[in-house]
Design an enzyme around this catalytic site. Structure first.
Site, PDB file in Angstrom:
ATOM      1  N   SER A 264      -6.384   9.086 -65.040  1.00 16.09           N
ATOM      2  CA  SER A 264      -5.286   9.248 -64.085  1.00 16.09           C
ATOM      3  C   SER A 264      -4.019   8.460 -64.404  1.00 16.09           C
ATOM      4  O   SER A 264      -2.917   8.982 -64.237  1.00 16.09           O
ATOM      5  CB  SER A 264      -5.766   8.874 -62.676  1.00 16.09           C
ATOM      6  OG  SER A 264      -6.735   9.784 -62.216  1.00 16.09           O
TER       7      SER A 264
ATOM      8  N   GLU B  72      -6.786  27.273 -53.394  1.00 14.64           N
ATOM      9  CA  GLU B  72      -7.230  27.671 -52.066  1.00 14.64           C
ATOM     10  C   GLU B  72      -8.538  26.987 -51.692  1.00 14.64           C
ATOM     11  O   GLU B  72      -8.772  26.662 -50.524  1.00 14.64           O
ATOM     12  CB  GLU B  72      -7.393  29.194 -52.006  1.00 14.64           C
ATOM     13  CG  GLU B  72      -6.084  29.967 -52.108  1.00 14.64           C
ATOM     14  CD  GLU B  72      -5.086  29.571 -51.022  1.00 14.64           C
ATOM     15  OE1 GLU B  72      -5.516  29.331 -49.869  1.00 14.64           O
ATOM     16  OE2 GLU B  72      -3.880  29.498 -51.325  1.00 14.64           O
TER      17      GLU B  72
ATOM     18  N   HIS C 159       3.308  19.420 -57.170  1.00 16.00           N
ATOM     19  CA  HIS C 159       2.762  18.489 -58.161  1.00 16.00           C
ATOM     20  C   HIS C 159       1.239  18.493 -58.106  1.00 16.00           C
ATOM     21  O   HIS C 159       0.564  18.543 -59.129  1.00 16.00           O
ATOM     22  CB  HIS C 159       3.283  17.075 -57.915  1.00 16.00           C
ATOM     23  CG  HIS C 159       2.617  16.045 -58.781  1.00 16.00           C
ATOM     24  ND1 HIS C 159       2.879  15.911 -60.124  1.00 16.00           N
ATOM     25  CD2 HIS C 159       1.666  15.104 -58.497  1.00 16.00           C
ATOM     26  CE1 HIS C 159       2.133  14.943 -60.626  1.00 16.00           C
ATOM     27  NE2 HIS C 159       1.396  14.439 -59.661  1.00 16.00           N
ATOM     28  N   SER C 160       0.703  18.447 -56.923  1.00 22.39           N
ATOM     29  CA  SER C 160      -0.737  18.511 -56.710  1.00 22.39           C
ATOM     30  C   SER C 160      -0.956  18.956 -55.268  1.00 22.39           C
ATOM     31  O   SER C 160      -0.004  19.210 -54.529  1.00 22.39           O
ATOM     32  CB  SER C 160      -1.399  17.144 -56.947  1.00 22.39           C
ATOM     33  OG  SER C 160      -1.067  16.242 -55.893  1.00 22.39           O
TER      34      SER C 160
END
Length: 447
Positions: A209, A123, A338-339
């Site tokens: 990443s 959030e 996923h993200s």
């Protein structure tokens, strides 16, 4: 001289062998080929097909006389090991790990605290407070079950969805928040994307990443541990999507041939971002690849924290004792997107997600187990939910109040002595900020 004569005839007539061919003839004679009788040669090679065993160095097998291709799925599928059913009941008492109440409660509190942190930080990103986030919804059992089976000094290489491993190792909420907010308390000094955690004290290598780059690195670390007789294991986490990268195959092969004490832990959660497993591979998942590399492999129910614990504990014991790699494929489901850059409703149904969230969630399964033992009840659940949210919110508010790291830290910690080109860049940034500093929120950064 039959072979020599044939060579002389062919090469002499068509290619002008002449005198230049004499050394070749002498070589053939020295090898015995010029004196070998063709019938005698055939007799030397003749023996019964019953005694004809393959001598190829590249594989161990038997000869067959029937043309047959190996089918990709020679069995119905590698079975999925589990200890608890979906109602939290132990299926086979001999597989019960018999963990103490204190330890199982730590499992549960680590998983639920991670879940609470995920909701608040998700959030937070949606409100523009942080730039990016990845939740762990539905995969908490794979993190905690495996982390609990390791020694505290075992080295962890994560992908990017293993925050629960750090949570179980008592990584402070304040540092989780500091990393996501890139403030002055961030161990990475604000240089990494959110969720790219790392902690030397807890033996957790900083996440990067690019997919699967950690796999060959982890194998190298495991080989070093073997050479040093360190009595430790390396565990390397990755998703089934990363298993399609070349680095995964190189890592598997190096680990097997160098006999490294490493656990390859694959979280097969059904999707590589938006690509379902049905479009990722045609074989029987990831565990099926292990035997091809000579790696002992197992498939477990990733929503069963005890199954994950048992498999990882045994793999850890044998990897250290025998110096060999293990592959664990934990079958689970990624309930969240996923993200925060992804909208999974574009490629899967709400009903599909709800099924896993309501019917087969690792947290619900463990809660059923605790309640059946009388170790947990609704009042404790309510109190813990309130307490855990308070803890996360306190760390969240503290992280927001802290300054960002000094911009000059961009240039440090790479070279022992800063090279000329990098120094010029630093000086250029200083001149730019001196001229245009009013356009930047420099008061938010540490001086």
């Amino acid at each position: 001289m039959a072979v020599a004569a044939a060579v002389a005839k062919v090469w002499g007539s068509s290619r002008g062998l002449g005198r230049a061919g004499l050394p070749l003839l002498r070589l053939l004679g020295a090898c015995g080929l010029a004196r070998s009788h063709p019938h005698r040669w055939q007799r030397q090679q003749h023996f019964s097909s019953l005694n004809d065993k393959p001598q190829f160095p590249g594989a161990s097998a038997e000869f067959i006389d029937k043309l047959e291709f190996i089918q990709p799925n020679v069995i119905s599928g590698i079975p999925i090991y589990r200890v608890m059913d979906r109602q939290g009941q132990i299926i086979n008492p001999s597989e019960d790990p018999h963990l103490s109440q204190e330890k199982v409660l730590k499992f549960y509190k680590s998983m639920t605290l991670l879940n609470t942190m995920d909701r608040i930080l998700y959030e937070s990103q949606r409100q523009g407070r942080i730039s990016f986030y990845m939740t762990n919804y539905g995969e908490e059992g794979t993190h905690v079950g495996s982390a609990a089976a390791l020694d505290d000094t075992d080295l962890v290489f994560g992908q990017y969805r293993e925050a629960g491993v750090l949570m179980y190792r008592d990584y402070p909420l304040e540092l989780f928040m500091a990393q996501c907010y890139s403030n002055v308390s961030d161990l990475g000094k604000g240089r990494q994307m959110p969720v790219h955690y790392g902690c030397r004290e807890r033996h957790f290598v900083t996440i990067s990443s690019p997919l699967a780059t950690q796999i060959p690195q982890a194998v190298g670390a495991a080989y070093a541990a073997k050479r040093a007789n360190a009595n430790r294991v390396v565990i390397c986490y990755f998703g089934e999507g990363a298993a399609s990268e070349g680095d995964a195959h190189a890592g598997f092969n190096f680990a097997a041939t160098l006999e490294c004490p490493i656990i390859f832990f694959c979280r097969n959660n059904g999707y590589a971002i938006s690509t379902p497993t049905s479009e990722q591979y045609r074989g029987d998942g990831i565990a099926a690849r292990g035997p091809g590399y000579g790696i002992l492999s197992i498939r477990v129910d990733g929503n069963d924290v005890f199954a994950v614990y048992n498999a990882t504990k045994e793999a850890r014991r044998r990897a250290v004792a025998e110096n060999q790699p293990f592959l664990i494929e934990a079958m689970t489901y990624r309930i969240g997107h996923h993200s925060t850059s992804d909208d999974s409703s574009a490629y899967r149904s709400v009903d599909e997600v709800n099924y896993w969230d309501k019917q087969d969630h690792p947290i619900s399964r463990l809660r059923h187990y605790l309640q059946s033992r009388g170790w947990w009840d609704d009042e404790q659940e309510k109190a813990w939910r309130k307490q855990s949210r308070k803890k996360v919110m306190e760390a969240f508010e503290q992280a927001e109040r802290k300054l960002k790291p000094n911009p000059n830290l961009i240039f440090s910690d790479v070279y022992q002595e800063m090279p000329t080109q990098l120094r010029k860049q630093q000086e250029s940034l200083a001149r730019h900020l001196q001229t245009y500093g009013e356009h930047y929120p420099l008061d938010h950064f540490e001086k």
